[in-house]
Design an enzyme around this catalytic site. Structure first.
Site, PDB file in Angstrom:
ATOM      1  N   GLU A  35       0.870  -1.171   0.000  1.00 28.68           N
ATOM      2  CA  GLU A  35       0.000   0.000   0.000  1.00 28.68           C
ATOM      3  C   GLU A  35       0.911   1.227   0.000  1.00 28.68           C
ATOM      4  O   GLU A  35       1.791   1.335   0.867  1.00 28.68           O
ATOM      5  CB  GLU A  35      -0.899   0.014   1.241  1.00 28.68           C
ATOM      6  CG  GLU A  35      -1.835   1.206   1.206  1.00 28.68           C
ATOM      7  CD  GLU A  35      -2.810   1.286   2.378  1.00 28.68           C
ATOM      8  OE1 GLU A  35      -2.780   0.398   3.244  1.00 28.68           O
ATOM      9  OE2 GLU A  35      -3.583   2.258   2.407  1.00 28.68           O
ATOM     10  N   ARG A 260       5.245 -12.684   9.928  1.00 31.00           N
ATOM     11  CA  ARG A 260       5.913 -11.406   9.701  1.00 31.00           C
ATOM     12  C   ARG A 260       7.309 -11.444  10.296  1.00 31.00           C
ATOM     13  O   ARG A 260       7.549 -12.112  11.293  1.00 31.00           O
ATOM     14  CB  ARG A 260       5.161 -10.288  10.416  1.00 31.00           C
ATOM     15  CG  ARG A 260       3.975  -9.758   9.713  1.00 31.00           C
ATOM     16  CD  ARG A 260       3.264  -8.781  10.626  1.00 31.00           C
ATOM     17  NE  ARG A 260       3.652  -7.407  10.350  1.00 31.00           N
ATOM     18  CZ  ARG A 260       3.034  -6.646   9.440  1.00 31.00           C
ATOM     19  NH1 ARG A 260       2.035  -7.124   8.741  1.00 31.00           N
ATOM     20  NH2 ARG A 260       3.424  -5.406   9.243  1.00 31.00           N
ATOM     21  N   LYS A 270       4.200   0.748   9.649  1.00 31.85           N
ATOM     22  CA  LYS A 270       4.314   1.994   8.892  1.00 31.85           C
ATOM     23  C   LYS A 270       3.727   3.164   9.676  1.00 31.85           C
ATOM     24  O   LYS A 270       4.216   4.279   9.587  1.00 31.85           O
ATOM     25  CB  LYS A 270       3.626   1.846   7.528  1.00 31.85           C
ATOM     26  CG  LYS A 270       4.497   1.085   6.547  1.00 31.85           C
ATOM     27  CD  LYS A 270       3.956   1.162   5.147  1.00 31.85           C
ATOM     28  CE  LYS A 270       2.863   0.150   4.926  1.00 31.85           C
ATOM     29  NZ  LYS A 270       2.476   0.018   3.513  1.00 31.85           N
TER      30      LYS A 270
HETATM   31  P1  ATP Z   1       1.289  -1.881   8.272  1.00 27.27           P
HETATM   32  O1  ATP Z   1       2.724  -1.678   8.656  1.00 27.27           O
HETATM   33  O2  ATP Z   1       0.538  -0.620   8.268  1.00 27.27           O
HETATM   34  O3  ATP Z   1       0.650  -3.028   8.991  1.00 27.27           O
HETATM   35  P2  ATP Z   1       1.948  -3.429   5.985  1.00 27.27           P
HETATM   36  O4  ATP Z   1       3.370  -3.399   6.426  1.00 27.27           O
HETATM   37  O5  ATP Z   1       1.176  -4.680   6.031  1.00 27.27           O
HETATM   38  O6  ATP Z   1       1.199  -2.297   6.764  1.00 27.27           O
HETATM   39  P3  ATP Z   1       1.660  -3.369   3.110  1.00 27.27           P
HETATM   40  O7  ATP Z   1       2.074  -2.296   2.194  1.00 27.27           O
HETATM   41  O8  ATP Z   1       0.253  -3.838   3.050  1.00 27.27           O
HETATM   42  O9  ATP Z   1       1.950  -2.800   4.528  1.00 27.27           O
HETATM   43  O10 ATP Z   1       2.627  -4.612   2.952  1.00 27.27           O
HETATM   44  C1  ATP Z   1       2.879  -5.202   1.710  1.00 27.27           C
HETATM   45  C2  ATP Z   1       3.218  -6.647   1.899  1.00 27.27           C
HETATM   46  O11 ATP Z   1       4.332  -6.804   2.760  1.00 27.27           O
HETATM   47  C3  ATP Z   1       2.070  -7.410   2.517  1.00 27.27           C
HETATM   48  O12 ATP Z   1       1.889  -8.605   1.780  1.00 27.27           O
HETATM   49  C4  ATP Z   1       2.525  -7.715   3.910  1.00 27.27           C
HETATM   50  O13 ATP Z   1       2.041  -8.964   4.327  1.00 27.27           O
HETATM   51  C5  ATP Z   1       4.051  -7.731   3.765  1.00 27.27           C
HETATM   52  N1  ATP Z   1       4.697  -7.330   5.023  1.00 27.27           N
HETATM   53  C6  ATP Z   1       4.509  -6.171   5.690  1.00 27.27           C
HETATM   54  N2  ATP Z   1       5.228  -6.144   6.819  1.00 27.27           N
HETATM   55  C7  ATP Z   1       5.905  -7.316   6.877  1.00 27.27           C
HETATM   56  C8  ATP Z   1       6.821  -7.902   7.812  1.00 27.27           C
HETATM   57  N3  ATP Z   1       7.188  -7.259   8.928  1.00 27.27           N
HETATM   58  N4  ATP Z   1       7.309  -9.137   7.541  1.00 27.27           N
HETATM   59  C9  ATP Z   1       6.951  -9.776   6.416  1.00 27.27           C
HETATM   60  N5  ATP Z   1       6.097  -9.287   5.512  1.00 27.27           N
HETATM   61  C10 ATP Z   1       5.576  -8.073   5.719  1.00 27.27           C
END
Ligand code: ATP
Ligand code: MG
Length: 556
Positions: A35, A260, A270
């Site tokens: 996003e 994650r 974020k």
């Molecule tokens: P927020 O930090 O607001 O929860 P987000 O990190 O999930 O948002 P996205 O832009 O939706 O933000 O993430 C894009 C992709 O990266 C998604 O498929 C998410 O599952 C993956 N992702 C995000 N954070 C992690 C993480 N810490 N470890 C592994 N994958 C991640």
């Protein structure tokens, strides 16, 4: 096609199984769906490595799809930054750049299809009421009073929602699934909300925007994605992902969840990272203390080290926290092989070689990288007045101190052995310079059989380049800042130390931003973009001591 030398992961096993049964005809098409509401961080690097890595391994492809369904928080700046960071990390989507907003019309048509099938309805409940009607984990929800509107009424209202007749929040479109489902995500989830906001790509064409769950699976389906990998928090959403695809009867990708990545002493949300930026606690998204790819790059991290880290932490189903020291270990391993060595004095103390002729200059040959003979050598000038580190002189010397102290000898790296003869002090009694004599027979550091235990680095005062050196510590003082009641209260006030009077060897005067070096004895450094001609600025990426090796040893 799988690379047998790699450790097996459950995702690879699922894909192998699909290939055996022919579920997707042997195709592997994945996507990375950020996003654009912030910049990418080290957690995203893991997701990117999995999404692009699996596609690459199985000869498929990975799409980059911006999940741009929430116009109020998204921007083109983030879109551009995300693309730059993925490319820097070493991955490429080729021609497969997509946006959820590309599919707004198709999603709208599909929503009407669900309404006609009696599987979606327009609701007038407010957001708070919807939450209240939804029930809890232990209690079923209650149906909205608008749940049984006729298809005609629903179609009419939904079209008027699109046309902008209603205010933000006045109505929603909801899927008609099961208000008593044990899975709360299936209790008539919202598909569309009204938001009269300008979208960075579609402008004012829309005032209703799809929710993530409604947009995501359908976007996957449109693109022919076979394996839709996401983090574990979407596991409970999978039944909804599946429900939408089945209700529409369209191509059905497989969603697969993994844990994650969490890294100690930092936050990877974020929202929290944005807060750090907006509150001015850091200088920006690319502050070298930030766990963002932009910050890590500026700090001196290499894409190779980050990919290596992502591979080594592996893909699991169980959440855990990886030690920051492990990330640093991966960087050290990479830079040890590649970074050229230089001499730089971070906190200078003048060293006068009393018996070295005034005005004379000699050059010594210095090895650029002992790990890589092809890196060659360079010349380092030596003269009567040098700088050494303040901490390389002590009066009196503590026990087992093998550096410089009154009457002791030390080897100046690549140059001569010197013996300390005294110090110069200012009126207040502070040491302003150290004096010594050199042994002309010890050229190149030859000790001629005598015992000289210490070797210190130095620079020639008249040749050295004045520079700024920025030293970093962790952004947070505790391993799990997410657990703190107020994460701002566990910010490390000493996460940045700026040394403005450092002196570095002349070869560093022309170093370009982004270049990385090992400063002998003090760490790995990257040239910062704040550098000015003749006044370079360096960020310390990591020190030389490998704390991970110690942790590993202690763990046996
Ligand atoms: P927020 O930090 O607001 O929860 P987000 O990190 O999930 O948002 P996205 O832009 O939706 O933000 O993430 C894009 C992709 O990266 C998604 O498929 C998410 O599952 C993956 N992702 C995000 N954070 C992690 C993480 N810490 N470890 C592994 N994958 C991640
Ligand atoms: Mg997300």
């Amino acid at each position: 096609m799988t690379d047998e030398t790699r450790p097996s992961t459950f995702i690879r096993d699922i894909i192998l199984e699909h290939n055996r049964t022919g579920r997707f005809g042997g195709k592997v098409i994945t996507r990375f769906p950020p996003e654009p509401n912030g910049h990418l961080h080290i957690g995203h690097a893991k997701a990117i490595a999995i999404d692009f890595g699996m596609a690459r391994e199985f000869g498929g492809r990975c799409h980059l799809r911006f999940d741009d369904t929430n116009p109020t928080k998204e921007s083109q700046e983030y879109v551009d930054g995300i693309m730059r960071d993925i490319r820097w990390l070493g991955f490429d989507w080729g021609p497969h750049l997509y946006h959820a907003s590309d599919y707004f019309e198709q999603l709208y048509q599909w929503a009407e299809q669900l309404i006609r099938a009696g599987k979606a309805y327009v609701d007038d409940l407010s957001g708070d009421e919807i939450r209240e009607y939804r029930g809890t984990l232990t209690e079923p929800g209650r149906p909205s009073p608008h749940r049984n509107r006729s298809v005609e009424e629903n179609l009419d209202l939904f079209r008027r929602m699109r046309a902008g007749e209603f205010e933000d929040g006045a109505k929603t479109l909801r899927a008609k699934i099961d208000m008593a489902s044990p899975n709360i995500n299936l209790r008539d989830p919202v598909m569309y909300r009204i938001r009269k906001a300008t979208h960075q790509r579609t402008g004012d064409a829309w005032c209703i925007y799809p929710m993530y769950d409604w947009a995501h699976g359908q976007s996957d389906s449109i693109e022919g994605v076979t394996h839709s990998m996401c983090s574990l928090e979407y596991e409970d959403h999978r039944p909804l992902y599946d429900w939408y695809l089945d209700a529409l009867g369209i191509f059905h990708p497989q969603q697969i969840e993994f844990a994650r990545l969490n890294v100690s002493h930092t936050v990877l949300s974020k929202r929290k990272l944005l807060q750090l930026v907006e509150s001015g606690r850091v200088r920006g998204w690319d502050d070298p203390r930030m766990p963002t790819l932009a910050g890590l790059r500026r700090r001196g991290y290499t894409p190779e080290a980050l990919r290596d880290f992502a591979e080594r932490v592996g893909v699991t189903k169980s959440p855990n926290v990886v030690e920051l020291a492990y990330l640093e270990h991966c960087l050290r391993e990479d830079l040890n092989k590649r970074a050229q060595r230089r001499m730089a004095v971070l906190r200078p103390l003048k060293l006068v070689v009393e018996n070295y002729p005034e005005g004379q200059v000699e050059e010594f040959e210095a090895v650029n990288n002992p790990e890589d003979a092809s890196a060659g050598t360079r010349k380092v000038p030596f003269s009567r007045t040098l700088y050494i580190e303040q901490e390389d002189f002590r009066d009196p010397p503590p026990p087992k101190y093998f550096r410089l102290a009154p009457g002791t000898e030390v080897r100046l790296r690549y140059a001569y052995i010197v013996k300390c003869t005294g110090v110069g002090k200012d009126a207040a009694g502070n040491v302003t310079e150290v004096r010594c004599t050199y042994d002309p027979d010890s050229r190149g550091g030859d000790s001629k059989g005598r015992k000289v235990k210490g070797t210190i680095h130095w620079v020639s005062a008249q040749h050295a380049v004045e520079s700024e050196v920025r030293l970093y510590d962790t952004l947070f003082t505790v391993p799990k800042p997410d657990d703190a009641e107020d994460y701002e209260s566990v910010l490390n006030p000493a996460s940045l130390e700026v040394l403005t009077g450092a002196r570095v060897e002349p070869a560093l005067g022309t170093a370009a931003p982004g270049e990385r070096f090992q400063f002998e004895r003090t760490g790995y450094f990257a040239v910062d973009e704040d550098s000015q001609p003749g006044r370079p600025v360096f960020n310390r990426a990591v020190g030389l001591r490998d704390t991970w090796a110690k942790i590993e040893k202690a763990a046996g």
